[in-house]
Write an enzyme that holds these catalytic residues in place. Structure first.
Site, short mmCIF file in Angstrom:
data_model
loop_
_atom_site.label_atom_id
_atom_site.label_comp_id
_atom_site.label_asym_id
_atom_site.label_seq_id
_atom_site.Cartn_x
_atom_site.Cartn_y
_atom_site.Cartn_z
N SER A 155 0.32 4.19 -1.48
CA SER A 155 -0.66 4.87 -2.33
C SER A 155 -1.22 6.04 -1.54
O SER A 155 -1.19 6.03 -0.30
CB SER A 155 -1.79 3.90 -2.67
OG SER A 155 -2.88 4.57 -3.24
N TYR A 169 -7.52 -2.77 -0.71
CA TYR A 169 -6.38 -2.03 -1.27
C TYR A 169 -5.94 -0.93 -0.30
O TYR A 169 -4.75 -0.83 0.05
CB TYR A 169 -6.77 -1.42 -2.62
CG TYR A 169 -5.67 -0.62 -3.29
CD1 TYR A 169 -4.69 -1.26 -4.04
CD2 TYR A 169 -5.62 0.77 -3.19
CE1 TYR A 169 -3.68 -0.54 -4.67
CE2 TYR A 169 -4.62 1.50 -3.81
CZ TYR A 169 -3.65 0.85 -4.55
OH TYR A 169 -2.65 1.57 -5.17
N1 LIG Z 1 -1.60 3.96 -10.92
C1 LIG Z 1 -1.99 4.63 -9.85
O1 LIG Z 1 -2.79 5.58 -9.93
C2 LIG Z 1 -1.47 4.24 -8.51
C3 LIG Z 1 -1.85 5.03 -7.42
C4 LIG Z 1 -1.36 4.68 -6.17
C5 LIG Z 1 -0.52 3.61 -6.01
N2 LIG Z 1 -0.18 2.85 -7.10
C6 LIG Z 1 0.69 1.70 -6.87
O2 LIG Z 1 1.77 1.72 -7.80
C7 LIG Z 1 2.30 0.40 -7.91
C8 LIG Z 1 2.51 0.07 -9.37
O3 LIG Z 1 1.24 -0.08 -10.00
P1 LIG Z 1 0.89 0.55 -11.41
O4 LIG Z 1 -0.07 1.63 -11.17
O5 LIG Z 1 2.11 0.81 -12.17
O6 LIG Z 1 0.06 -0.66 -12.06
P2 LIG Z 1 0.38 -1.68 -13.24
O7 LIG Z 1 -0.73 -2.66 -13.20
O8 LIG Z 1 0.60 -0.93 -14.50
O9 LIG Z 1 1.76 -2.35 -12.79
C9 LIG Z 1 1.79 -3.27 -11.72
C10 LIG Z 1 2.78 -4.39 -12.06
O10 LIG Z 1 2.83 -5.28 -10.94
C11 LIG Z 1 2.89 -6.61 -11.45
N3 LIG Z 1 2.42 -7.58 -10.46
C12 LIG Z 1 1.14 -7.82 -10.06
N4 LIG Z 1 1.12 -8.82 -9.18
C13 LIG Z 1 2.41 -9.22 -9.00
C14 LIG Z 1 3.01 -10.22 -8.20
N5 LIG Z 1 2.28 -11.05 -7.43
N6 LIG Z 1 4.35 -10.34 -8.26
C15 LIG Z 1 5.10 -9.55 -9.06
N7 LIG Z 1 4.56 -8.60 -9.85
C16 LIG Z 1 3.23 -8.44 -9.81
C17 LIG Z 1 2.00 -6.58 -12.68
O11 LIG Z 1 2.27 -7.68 -13.57
C18 LIG Z 1 2.36 -5.22 -13.27
O12 LIG Z 1 3.41 -5.32 -14.20
C19 LIG Z 1 1.31 -0.52 -7.21
O13 LIG Z 1 1.78 -0.84 -5.91
C20 LIG Z 1 0.07 0.34 -7.10
O14 LIG Z 1 -0.76 -0.03 -6.03
C21 LIG Z 1 -0.64 3.14 -8.34
#
Ligand SMILES: NC(=O)c1ccc[n+]([C@@H]2O[C@H](COP(=O)([O-])OP(=O)(O)OC[C@H]3O[C@@H](n4cnc5c(N)ncnc54)[C@H](O)[C@@H]3O)[C@@H](O)[C@H]2O)c1
Length: 288
Positions: A155, A169
């Site tokens: 991230s 986080y």
């Molecule tokens: N959205 C943002 O702005 C952003 C920014 C920086 C980093 N990220 C990172 O991107 C990645 C994806 O997140 P996102 O933003 O798409 O969020 P999201 O919540 O839409 O998707 C995350 C997915 O991970 C799954 N998940 C959660 N715990 C789990 C586990 N123990 N085992 C397997 N699956 C699990 C959830 O069910 C969900 O489908 C994450 O690592 C998040 O930290 C997101």
């Protein structure tokens, strides 16, 4: 020719027809967009998620469009579950070309209000999820004589490092950056044909602000202060507003980076001054 087709045209061997991508956290957000991007260039995809029902719904939609897509219910915080994912992937597709360790969650509170179970949950998914992915899949990738690629989703929080209200986080994502940097150096040092990238998104319109939906009951409920909840809602509106990125943009940027063999994947420029300020301060602190 579309941007996506252009990327496929110049494809590095790790994506395209006959190739297999495994994506954790693929039922939603960035993981779902990654799965869509992989099938768009002809790869088969394994959609691994805690939410197996939603992963299956996405896989079914992809299959209806002619893709080879398999949904697997996986808890990345459980090494046995990730090991099963690896086995199921090999049983079905016989190989793995790209691994995206992407599942991630966050809590929202000042550090003084984060419980030990808040820290445990975030690290169990964000850091240990990546470690479990590497433990189960690196032996497979090493055993194949063909090039492969690993993308770990960190991230921008892992580069800014100090981020109020999301201490666990940011710390876990800093760990993911570090693990990725070490892995990259080790693969290069030993001449392994395994590319490594670290994805550092910011403000992307997903369900990450509702992470608590997947928190294990055994770790108790998250108990946010009013300030923390206000901050969560403010960040959420930023993610979904005009300054927010889309999962499809992040996925497109990721596929391009895989093709180009780029380590850093930074889809958005907004936080550059913050990262610069952090490293400028650290550099200025070196003895003259
Ligand atoms: N959205 C943002 O702005 C952003 C920014 C920086 C980093 N990220 C990172 O991107 C990645 C994806 O997140 P996102 O933003 O798409 O969020 P999201 O919540 O839409 O998707 C995350 C997915 O991970 C799954 N998940 C959660 N715990 C789990 C586990 N123990 N085992 C397997 N699956 C699990 C959830 O069910 C969900 O489908 C994450 O690592 C998040 O930290 C997101």
């Amino acid at each position: 020719m579309s941007e996506r087709e252009g990327a496929a045209e110049s494809a590095h061997a790790v994506i395209g027809a006959g190739r297999v991508a495994v994506v954790t956290g693929a039922a939603s957000g960035i993981g779902c967009a990654l799965a869509e991007a992989f099938v768009a260039v002809g790869s088969a995809v394994v959609l691994a998620d805690l939410d197996g029902r939603e992963a299956e719904a996405v896989a079914e939609r992809l299959r209806l469009n002619g893709a080879a897509a398999l949904a697997v219910t996986v808890d990345v915080s459980d090494p046995a579950s990730v090991e099963r994912l690896a086995k199921v992937t090999l049983d079905r597709f016989g190989r793995v070309d790209v691994l995206c360790n992407n599942a991630g969650v966050s809590t929202f509170n000042l550090i003084q209000d984060q419980t030990l179970d808040d820290w445990r949950w975030v690290f169990n998914v964000n850091m240990w999820g990546v470690v479990h992915g590497l433990a189960s899949f690196l032996p497979i990738l090493r055993g194949q004589s063909t090039p492969s690629h690993i993308v770990n989703t960190a991230s921008m929080g892992g580069l800014m490092s100090g981020v109020p209200f999301i201490g666990p986080y940011a710390a876990s994502k800093t760990a993911v950056v570090s693990i990725s940097e070490t892995l990259r150096q080790e693969c290069a040092a030993y001449g392994l044909p395994i590319g490594v990238s670290v994805l550092c998104p910011s403000a992307t319109d997903t369900r990450v602000m509702e992470s608590e939906r997947g928190r294990p009951v055994a770790l108790g409920a998250e108990c946010r202060t009013d300030d923390a909840e206000a901050m969560r809602l403010a960040i959420k509106s930023m993610f979904t507003g005009p300054d927010g990125s889309t999962p499809a943009h992040v996925a497109m940027r990721t596929l391009k980076a895989i093709l180009a063999g780029e380590f850093w994947i930074i889809p958005n420029s907004g936080e550059r001054p913050i990262v610069e300020a952090r490293f400028t301060e650290a550099l200025a602190s070196f003895p003259q």
